[in-house]
Motif scaffolding. Structure first.
Motif, mmCIF file in Angstrom:
data_model
loop_
_atom_site.group_PDB
_atom_site.id
_atom_site.type_symbol
_atom_site.label_atom_id
_atom_site.label_comp_id
_atom_site.label_asym_id
_atom_site.label_seq_id
_atom_site.Cartn_x
_atom_site.Cartn_y
_atom_site.Cartn_z
ATOM 1 N N LEU A 150 -8.045 -5.184 5.269
ATOM 2 C CA LEU A 150 -8.655 -4.038 4.612
ATOM 3 C C LEU A 150 -8.179 -2.733 5.252
ATOM 4 O O LEU A 150 -7.895 -1.752 4.560
ATOM 5 C CB LEU A 150 -10.178 -4.134 4.681
ATOM 6 C CG LEU A 150 -10.818 -5.239 3.830
ATOM 7 C CD1 LEU A 150 -12.299 -5.370 4.164
ATOM 8 C CD2 LEU A 150 -10.630 -4.960 2.339
ATOM 9 N N LYS A 171 0.834 -1.206 0.000
ATOM 10 C CA LYS A 171 0.000 0.000 0.000
ATOM 11 C C LYS A 171 0.865 1.252 0.000
ATOM 12 O O LYS A 171 0.590 2.209 -0.743
ATOM 13 C CB LYS A 171 -0.901 -0.007 1.234
ATOM 14 C CG LYS A 171 -1.847 1.183 1.326
ATOM 15 C CD LYS A 171 -2.918 1.126 0.263
ATOM 16 C CE LYS A 171 -3.962 2.219 0.464
ATOM 17 N NZ LYS A 171 -5.026 2.186 -0.572
ATOM 18 N N ILE A 213 -9.945 -9.825 -10.828
ATOM 19 C CA ILE A 213 -9.746 -8.415 -10.488
ATOM 20 C C ILE A 213 -8.689 -7.771 -11.380
ATOM 21 O O ILE A 213 -8.660 -6.557 -11.556
ATOM 22 C CB ILE A 213 -9.362 -8.276 -9.000
ATOM 23 C CG1 ILE A 213 -10.577 -8.638 -8.134
ATOM 24 C CG2 ILE A 213 -8.895 -6.872 -8.656
ATOM 25 C CD1 ILE A 213 -10.297 -8.635 -6.658
ATOM 26 N N GLY A 245 -4.769 -1.809 4.047
ATOM 27 C CA GLY A 245 -4.592 -1.382 2.664
ATOM 28 C C GLY A 245 -5.013 -2.346 1.580
ATOM 29 O O GLY A 245 -4.901 -2.017 0.393
ATOM 30 N N ALA A 246 -5.495 -3.546 1.937
ATOM 31 C CA ALA A 246 -5.942 -4.482 0.900
ATOM 32 C C ALA A 246 -7.162 -3.912 0.183
ATOM 33 O O ALA A 246 -8.013 -3.250 0.790
ATOM 34 C CB ALA A 246 -6.279 -5.838 1.521
ATOM 35 N N ASP A 247 -7.255 -4.183 -1.118
ATOM 36 C CA ASP A 247 -8.395 -3.713 -1.912
ATOM 37 C C ASP A 247 -9.533 -4.718 -1.929
ATOM 38 O O ASP A 247 -10.697 -4.340 -2.125
ATOM 39 C CB ASP A 247 -7.943 -3.435 -3.347
ATOM 40 C CG ASP A 247 -6.919 -2.307 -3.407
ATOM 41 O OD1 ASP A 247 -7.312 -1.147 -3.198
ATOM 42 O OD2 ASP A 247 -5.728 -2.589 -3.624
ATOM 43 N N ALA A 248 -9.213 -5.981 -1.725
ATOM 44 C CA ALA A 248 -10.235 -7.031 -1.680
ATOM 45 C C ALA A 248 -9.727 -8.166 -0.793
ATOM 46 O O ALA A 248 -8.525 -8.436 -0.762
ATOM 47 C CB ALA A 248 -10.542 -7.558 -3.080
ATOM 48 N N GLN A 305 2.086 2.159 -3.197
ATOM 49 C CA GLN A 305 0.999 2.455 -4.132
ATOM 50 C C GLN A 305 0.851 1.392 -5.206
ATOM 51 O O GLN A 305 0.631 1.685 -6.383
ATOM 52 C CB GLN A 305 1.200 3.840 -4.760
ATOM 53 C CG GLN A 305 1.210 4.962 -3.722
ATOM 54 C CD GLN A 305 1.357 6.341 -4.346
ATOM 55 O OE1 GLN A 305 2.047 6.510 -5.348
ATOM 56 N NE2 GLN A 305 0.698 7.326 -3.763
ATOM 57 N N ARG A 317 -6.692 -6.003 -14.025
ATOM 58 C CA ARG A 317 -7.167 -5.003 -14.977
ATOM 59 C C ARG A 317 -6.518 -5.210 -16.354
ATOM 60 O O ARG A 317 -5.362 -5.597 -16.444
ATOM 61 C CB ARG A 317 -6.834 -3.610 -14.467
ATOM 62 C CG ARG A 317 -7.587 -3.252 -13.194
ATOM 63 C CD ARG A 317 -9.076 -3.114 -13.480
ATOM 64 N NE ARG A 317 -9.783 -2.731 -12.269
ATOM 65 C CZ ARG A 317 -10.494 -3.580 -11.532
ATOM 66 N NH1 ARG A 317 -10.563 -4.841 -11.869
ATOM 67 N NH2 ARG A 317 -11.130 -3.145 -10.462
ATOM 68 N N ALA A 319 -1.397 -1.570 -6.554
ATOM 69 C CA ALA A 319 -2.802 -1.963 -6.445
ATOM 70 C C ALA A 319 -3.248 -2.617 -7.747
ATOM 71 O O ALA A 319 -2.655 -2.381 -8.799
ATOM 72 C CB ALA A 319 -3.657 -0.731 -6.137
ATOM 73 N N PRO A 320 -4.305 -3.438 -7.670
ATOM 74 C CA PRO A 320 -5.066 -3.811 -6.475
ATOM 75 C C PRO A 320 -4.358 -4.901 -5.669
ATOM 76 O O PRO A 320 -3.641 -5.723 -6.224
ATOM 77 C CB PRO A 320 -6.379 -4.323 -7.044
ATOM 78 C CG PRO A 320 -6.003 -4.885 -8.390
ATOM 79 C CD PRO A 320 -4.893 -3.993 -8.900
#
Length: 360
Positions: free
Chosen positions: A210, A189, A232, A213-216, A192, A234, A194-195
């Motif tokens: 969470l 996190k 997830i 800093g976890a996104d899911a 920076q 991208r 992600a995810p």
């Protein structure tokens, strides 16, 4: 100080609360009053598998971890202390009352020894320690001792992310949200990246993931974290089409459980050309199928602690608020509570980082 201090002691296979001789600083050493020390999963592993631990260290040629298991051992390597006194030939650059952290290594007449895994130098589960003056780092910005003590475990996660050499196409997946996994999530996190997908059986630890800093998050009993990571991911190609060949190169997995069978499980479930960083410390023999790694062209890398520069950098980031570690502290206990807490921590639950305050 008297002749003996109180400490939680590993004594011939048992963890007991008793007395241990007060440490006396030698040349270039400093006496500190232990203000806070975190309980690490490696401490639990040592108590349960001390013979295997010391045998592996010897086979690996780690002389700094030579230890006589027939003698009393004061564990604890995630610490923050207050300077009390200086040994001979020290420059006394840090005055009494200064809070300090240090790499868990002491340089003395027997040579280099690892604090917390030594029968000669007591660790942080005692009232006092001796540290090497040259390795001391002053705690900045009025950072409380309990949070400064998290420098060591956070540096473990930071180093794991550093050696992973994360690239833009990676979708990091963290398996296991105990303190090590949470430290990895915090490092990802902060960088920076992600995810971030995290997996753990415990709902409390998933909630902590969470917050760090976890996104899911994924309950592996209900969903495959490996498939979730693929879903997830991208698109990185033209027109948003994400081919299987691109997906297969997106997986970067941090194995932070450290139990037999986990590495094999990860290798079985990752995509082709995935990269695996092993951060969880498994003390027992394990088995994998090398051909699975070859069929999938996997990369497996083992992470070992951190560098001195990374340790100092992490302390500064915590003190400046760039790494928020406060959610990790889920309990603060005294020395008398250490044996029972060790027993409770063997069953993963809501606890993340338990801090021992020897003066509580």
């Amino acid at each position: 100080m008297g002749e003996d201090m109180r400490a939680a002691i590993y004594r011939r296979g048992e963890l007991v609360v008793g007395t241990f001789a007060d440490p006396i600083p030698e040349a270039g050493q400093v006496l500190v009053k232990t203000m806070a020390c975190g309980i690490c999963g490696s401490d639990l592993h040592f108590c349960d598998h001390a013979q295997e631990f010391t045998s592996l260290a010897s086979r690996a040629g780690v002389a700094a971890m030579e230890v006589d298991l027939s003698r009393d051992i004061v564990l604890g390597h995630e610490f923050c202390g207050e300077v009390m006194d200086h040994g001979p030939s020290s420059d006394s650059r840090l005055k009494p009352g200064q809070l300090v952290c240090s790499l868990p290594v002491v340089l003395g007449s027997p040579g280099a020894r690892t604090i917390g895994y030594s029968d000669e130098y007591p660790g942080g589960f005692g009232e006092y320690m001796v540290l090497t003056e040259a390795l001391l780092l002053p705690v900045p910005n009025g950072l409380p001792a309990a949070l400064a003590a998290l420098t060591e475990p956070m540096a473990v996660g930071w180093h794991a992310v550093e050696i992973a050499r994360v690239r833009p196409h990676h979708v990091p997946l963290v398996i296991g949200c105990g303190p090590v996994g949470l430290a990895v999530i915090a490092a990802l996190k902060q960088k920076q990246i992600a995810p971030i997908i995290a997996s753990d059986l415990s709902p409390d630890r998933r909630d902590l993931a969470l917050r760090m800093g976890a996104d899911a998050v994924v309950d592996p009993r209900e969903d495959s974290p490996f498939l979730r990571a693929q879903k997830i991911a991208r698109p990185v190609g033209i027109g948003g089409a994400l081919s299987n060949s691109v997906l297969s190169k997106n997986q970067l997995v941090f194995e932070c459980v450290g139990l037999p069978g986990m590495l094999r499980h990860v290798m079985d479930n990752v995509s082709e050309e995935a990269e695996i960083v092993v951060v969880g410390a498994c003390m027992q023999p394990d088995s994998i199928e090398p051909m699975m790694g070859m069929f999938k062209a996997l990369t497996v890398k083992f992470s070992r602690t951190y560098t001195g520069e990374e340790f100092a950098e992490v302390l500064q980031m915590i003190a400046q608020g760039a790494l928020d570690v406060s959610p990790l502290v889920t309990d603060v206990i005294g020395l008398s509570d250490v044996p029972a807490t060790f027993d409770a921590l063997r069953t993963p639950g809501a606890q993340a980082k338990v801090i021992v305050d020897p003066w509580r």
